[in-house]
Scaffold this active site. Structure first.
Site, PDB file in Angstrom:
ATOM      1  N   GLY A 100    -105.395 -20.485 -45.147  1.00  0.00           N
ATOM      2  CA  GLY A 100    -105.403 -21.073 -43.804  1.00  0.00           C
ATOM      3  C   GLY A 100    -104.021 -21.396 -43.290  1.00  0.00           C
ATOM      4  O   GLY A 100    -103.882 -21.984 -42.211  1.00  0.00           O
ATOM      5  N   ASP A 125    -106.879 -24.344 -52.473  1.00  0.00           N
ATOM      6  CA  ASP A 125    -107.872 -24.067 -53.516  1.00  0.00           C
ATOM      7  C   ASP A 125    -108.860 -25.207 -53.701  1.00  0.00           C
ATOM      8  O   ASP A 125    -108.485 -26.379 -53.712  1.00  0.00           O
ATOM      9  CB  ASP A 125    -107.168 -23.833 -54.863  1.00  0.00           C
ATOM     10  CG  ASP A 125    -106.454 -22.488 -54.898  1.00  0.00           C
ATOM     11  OD1 ASP A 125    -106.412 -21.806 -53.859  1.00  0.00           O
ATOM     12  OD2 ASP A 125    -105.938 -22.143 -55.973  1.00  0.00           O
ATOM     13  N   ASP A 147    -104.028 -12.341 -52.086  1.00  0.00           N
ATOM     14  CA  ASP A 147    -103.485 -13.710 -52.120  1.00  0.00           C
ATOM     15  C   ASP A 147    -102.142 -13.778 -51.393  1.00  0.00           C
ATOM     16  O   ASP A 147    -101.671 -12.784 -50.815  1.00  0.00           O
ATOM     17  CB  ASP A 147    -103.363 -14.141 -53.595  1.00  0.00           C
ATOM     18  CG  ASP A 147    -103.629 -15.621 -53.801  1.00  0.00           C
ATOM     19  OD1 ASP A 147    -103.452 -16.410 -52.867  1.00  0.00           O
ATOM     20  OD2 ASP A 147    -103.993 -15.995 -54.948  1.00  0.00           O
TER      21      ASP A 147
HETATM   22  C1  GLA Z   1    -104.353 -18.819 -55.645  1.00  0.00           C
HETATM   23  C2  GLA Z   1    -105.702 -18.568 -54.971  1.00  0.00           C
HETATM   24  C3  GLA Z   1    -106.813 -18.872 -55.964  1.00  0.00           C
HETATM   25  C4  GLA Z   1    -106.659 -17.998 -57.214  1.00  0.00           C
HETATM   26  C5  GLA Z   1    -105.264 -18.179 -57.804  1.00  0.00           C
HETATM   27  C6  GLA Z   1    -104.994 -17.153 -58.892  1.00  0.00           C
HETATM   28  O1  GLA Z   1    -104.190 -20.173 -55.973  1.00  0.00           O
HETATM   29  O2  GLA Z   1    -105.843 -19.355 -53.811  1.00  0.00           O
HETATM   30  O3  GLA Z   1    -108.069 -18.665 -55.369  1.00  0.00           O
HETATM   31  O4  GLA Z   1    -106.875 -16.655 -56.869  1.00  0.00           O
HETATM   32  O5  GLA Z   1    -104.250 -18.033 -56.812  1.00  0.00           O
HETATM   33  O6  GLA Z   1    -103.700 -17.252 -59.420  1.00  0.00           O
END
Ligand code: GLA
Length: 617
Positions: free
Chosen positions: A155, A175, A120
Site C-alpha cells: 500500500g 505484513d 514484492d
Molecule cells: C514481505 C512481504 C511478505 C512476505 C515476505 C517474504 O515482507 O510483504 O508477505 O512475502 O516479504 O520475505
C-alpha cells in the site's frame, strides 16, 4: 501460501507443498473453491546461474519447481510463486529479485507452469513503483501464459489508485502477524478502500492467519468472516498438515467462501461502527446482503441493524441465513444478535418470498454485566425477543453454568407466544461458590420454541461470566493487580517492563524520555487491558508515551475507559514528545480499560508504556 506458517524455515519444502496440495483435495478445500498453492520467499538459491537464471534451492526443491507445478496441476490445482520488484527479495539471506530481469524471470516462471506471481517491494533501488510493477505485467503478458499477478508493495504507493490495469490484486497494508491487534489494524486500513475493489482488481489485506495459534477460534472466525465480506483474496496461511478440525471448519465453510467469491465482486462497506460494534454489509449478485455483526470489544455486546439499513428493499419479511450455524429463520426486518467478545455473527439477508417457510428468528441477550464476586449472589436479566414476522410459540428459557454454581430464576421462564418484537425478560440470581478462583466461566442461555407450523427450534447463546475481585482499598500499582483480559498487537502485555514483541518477559526497563520507571505496564498497539473495579475505585494515573527503545518510529494514542465511556485520552504521541501525565476519573465504573491505539498509521514500532500506572480505590 506458506509464509505465515514457515517464514524462511527449512520446513518450507517440496514435501510441505505437495502435502498441502493433497489436503486441498482430501479435505474438500478445492471443492470449496481454493485453487492456488503458492510458494513465498526463500524457494531459490541466493545466486543466479551463469545464464542469469533463477535456481530453486536443491535442499528444499530437489526436483525443481516444474516438478512441483506438475504435481499440483495433476490435482486440478494451480501453482503460485514469489519474487521481488527489486534487486533482492525481502529475506535477509538475499535471494535474487526480478528488477532488470523481468522478461527472463517471467519466461522462466511460465516455462515451469507457474499460474500466479506475488511480486514484492524490497530492495527496489528507489525506482518508481508504477514503472516496476508495469514492466513485470508486460513481461508476464509477453509469455502468453495466463498468470494471476499479485502486487505486494504494502500500500506504500496507493496502488488502488493506479494498479487496476496493472495487477489483479494489490496488498493494501504492511505484513499481517498472527495477533488480534495486527488483524484488526489491517481490517481498519482495508475497509475504507472498498470503492477501489472489483472483479479482476482486488484489495489484498494480506494472507490468512487462521490456524496459526495466536488468536482464538472465535477471533479466527471473525478474521475469516471479515476477509470474506471484504472480498479479499483468501490465501490459507497455515500448515494444513498440522491443522485442527476447527481450522478446517473455518477455512472450509463453503457458505462463507461463497460470500468472498460472489460474482458481483463488491467489497463490503461499513454501515455503522460505534463502541466496537461494527456492521459491515456486502451486496451480493442475487440481490441479498451479507452482513457481518462484528464485536471488536472485549465483552459481549448487542449489535443491531435493519434490512433497510443494509440496502434491501421494503418487504413484509426477510430470510435470515446464519452462515456459521447454517440455519435459516424469518425476520420482520431487524438483524441483531448478542455477539461474543471479538466474535462475528455472519448472516445473509434476502427479500425472499419464501420467508414464511422458516421459523421466526429470536434474539437471545443479557442485560447488564456478568460480573460475579464469589460467594455473593449477583442479579442477571436474560432476554428472548421475537425478531420474526411470525410468533414464537411455547417459549421456554434456561440458564446453566459450571458445576457448583446456583442459577435461580426470579421471574417467568416461559411464554405461550411472543409476537413480533416482543421480549420475554427473565431475572436470575447467580452465585459462584465461595472460593471460586477469579477468571472467566461459561454460562449457556438456551431458548426453545415452536414456529406457527409446529417446527421446534432450539437456540443457544454462550455467555461469559467473570468471577472478579475489586482492587484493595488505597492506591495500587496496576502492574501488580490481576486483569480481566488483555489484547496486544505483538506479544503479551508486560508487567513492569516494556513490550519485547514476542515471548512473555522479553521486555526492557520502562523508559520514557530517558527516565526509567520501576513500575507500570508495557504494551504494543493495538492494545487494551481491562480491570474489574466493581464500582469501588476513583482515579487512574500514569505517565504515558512511546518507549525509548523504538527510536523515532512509533506513534500511539492512550485512552482510559470507564465502562463504555472514554474518560481520558492523549493525542497522538511519538518518541519526540516527553512522557505525558494522564489522570482519569473512574468513579462508579465496574470495569476500567487502558487502551492504546496505533495513532492511525498501523502498529509498526508502537511500543507504549503506562509508566507508574496506579489506581486508587
Ligand atoms: C514481505 C512481504 C511478505 C512476505 C515476505 C517474504 O515482507 O510483504 O508477505 O512475502 O516479504 O520475505
Amino acid at each position: 501460501n506458506n509464509w505465515n506458517s514457515t517464514h524462511c524455515r527449512a520446513e518450507f519444502d517440496e514435501a510441505m507443498v505437495k502435502g498441502i496440495a493433497d489436503l486441498f483435495v482430501a479435505k474438500g478445500l478445492k471443492d470449496a473453491g481454493y485453487q492456488y498453492v503458492n510458494l513465498d520467499d526463500c524457494w531459490a538459491l541466493p545466486n543466479r546461474d551463469a545464464d542469469g537464471k533463477l535456481v530453486p534451492d536443491p535442499a528444499r526443491f530437489p526436483h525443481g519447481i516444474k516438478a512441483v507445478a506438475d504435481y499440483v496441476h495433476a490435482k486440478g490445482l494451480k501453482l503460485g510463486i514469489y519474487t521481488s520488484a527489486g534487486t533482492k527479495t525481502c529475506n535477509s539471506a538475499g535471494f535474487p529479485g526480478g528488477l532488470g530481469h523481468e522478461y527472463s524471470d517471467a519466461q522462466q516462471f511460465a516455462d515451469w507452469g507457474v499460474d500466479y506471481l506475488k511480486y514484492d517491494n524490497c530492495n527496489n533501488q528507489g525506482v518508481d513503483a508504477k514503472a516496476r510493477y508495469t514492466t513485470m505485467r508486460d513481461a508476464l503478458r509477453a509469455t502468453g501464459r495466463p498468470i494471476v499477478y499479485s502486487i505486494c508493495e504494502w500500500g506504500a504507493n496507493k496502488p488502488w489508485e493506479w494498479a487496476a490495469d496493472v495487477g489483479h490484486l494489490w496488498r493494501t497494508t504492511g505484513d499481517i502477524s498472527d495477533s488480534w491487534g495486527s488483524m484488526l489494524s489491517i481490517l481498519k486500513q482495508n475497509l475504507p478502500l472498498a470503492p477501489y475493489a472489483g472483479p479482476g482488481h482486488w484489495n489484498d489485506p494480506d494472507m490468512l492467519e487462521v490456524g496459526n495459534g495466536g488468536m482464538t477460534d472465535t477471533e479466527y472466525r471473525s478474521h475469516f468472516s471479515l476477509w470474506s465480506v471484504m472480498a479479499a483474496p483468501l490465501l490459507i496461511g497455515t500448515d494444513l498438515r498440522k491443522a485442527s478440525p476447527a481450522t478446517f471448519d473455518i477455512l472450509g465453510n463453503k457458505e462463507v467462501v461463497a460470500v468472498d467469491q460472489d460474482p458481483l465482486g463488491k467489497q463490503g462497506t461499513v454501515v455503522s461502527s460505534e463502541g466496537g460494534r461494527w456492521v459491515v454489509a456486502k451486496e451480493m449478485a442475487d440481490g441479498s446482503r451479507t452482513v457481518a455483526l462484528f464485536n471488536e470489544s472485549g465483552t459481549a455486546q448487542r449489535i443491531a441493524t435493519t434490512a433497510r439499513a443494509v440496502g434491501l428493499p421494503d418487504a413484509p419479511a426477510y430470510t435470515l441465513r446464519d452462515l456459521w450455524q447454517h440455519r435459516s429463520h424469518n425476520t420482520a426486518g431487524t438483524v441483531s444478535a448478542t455477539v461474543p467478545a471479538h466474535g462475528t455473527v455472519l448472516v445473509r439477508v434476502a427479500a425472499d418470498p419464501r420467508w414464511a417457510t422458516h421459523p421466526p428468528a429470536v434474539e437471545l441477550g443479557l442485560e447488564g454485566s456478568p460480573f460475579v464476586e464469589a460467594g455473593t449472589p449477583a442479579a442477571l436479566t436474560t432476554t428472548v425477543t421475537d425478531l420474526g414476522r411470525t410468533p414464537a410459540q411455547r417459549v421456554s428459557v434456561s440458564l446453566t453454568g459450571p458445576e457448583g454454581w446456583t442459577l435461580t430464576p426470579t421471574s417467568a421462564t416461559g411464554a405461550a407466544a411472543l409476537p413480533t418484537g416482543r421480549t420475554l425478560r427473565t431475572g436470575w440470581k447467580v452465585t459462584a461458590p465461595r472460593g471460586t478462583p477469579t477468571g472467566s466461566y461459561d454460562l449457556t442461555l438456551r431458548a426453545r420454541y415452536r414456529s406457527p407450523s409446529g417446527a421446534r427450534v432450539d437456540s443457544t447463546l454462550p455467555l461469559t461470566a467473570s468471577v472478579a475481585v475489586p482492587p484493595p482499598a488505597g492506591t495500587s500499582y496496576l502492574g501488580d493487580l490481576p486483569w480481566l483480559s488483555t489484547t496486544n498487537g505483538w506479544g503479551p502485555v508486560e508487567r513492569d517492563t516494556s513490550n519485547g514483541e514476542s515471548a512473555a518477559g522479553d521486555g526492557h526497563p520502562l523508559t520514557l524520555g530517558g527516565a526509567v520507571y520501576a513500575k507500570g505496564l508495557g504494551v504494543h498497539a493495538e492494545s487494551a487491558v481491562a480491570y474489574y473495579t466493581g464500582k469501588a475505585c476513583e482515579t487512574v494515573s500514569a505517565d504515558v508515551g512511546v518507549d525509548d527503545e523504538k527510536g523515532a518510529k512509533g506513534t500511539v494514542a492512550f485512552e482510559v475507559w470507564a465502562d463504555g465511556t472514554k474518560v481520558a485520552s492523549t493525542g497522538v504521541l511519538t518518541n519526540a514528545v516527553p512522557a505525558q501525565p494522564l489522570t482519569a476519573d473512574v468513579t462508579g465504573a465496574q470495569v476500567v480499560r487502558l487502551v492504546v491505539t496505533d495513532g492511525g498509521d498501523g502498529i509498526d514500532s508502537d511500543h507504549a508504556d503506562w509508566a507508574d500506572a496506579r489506581i486508587s480505590c
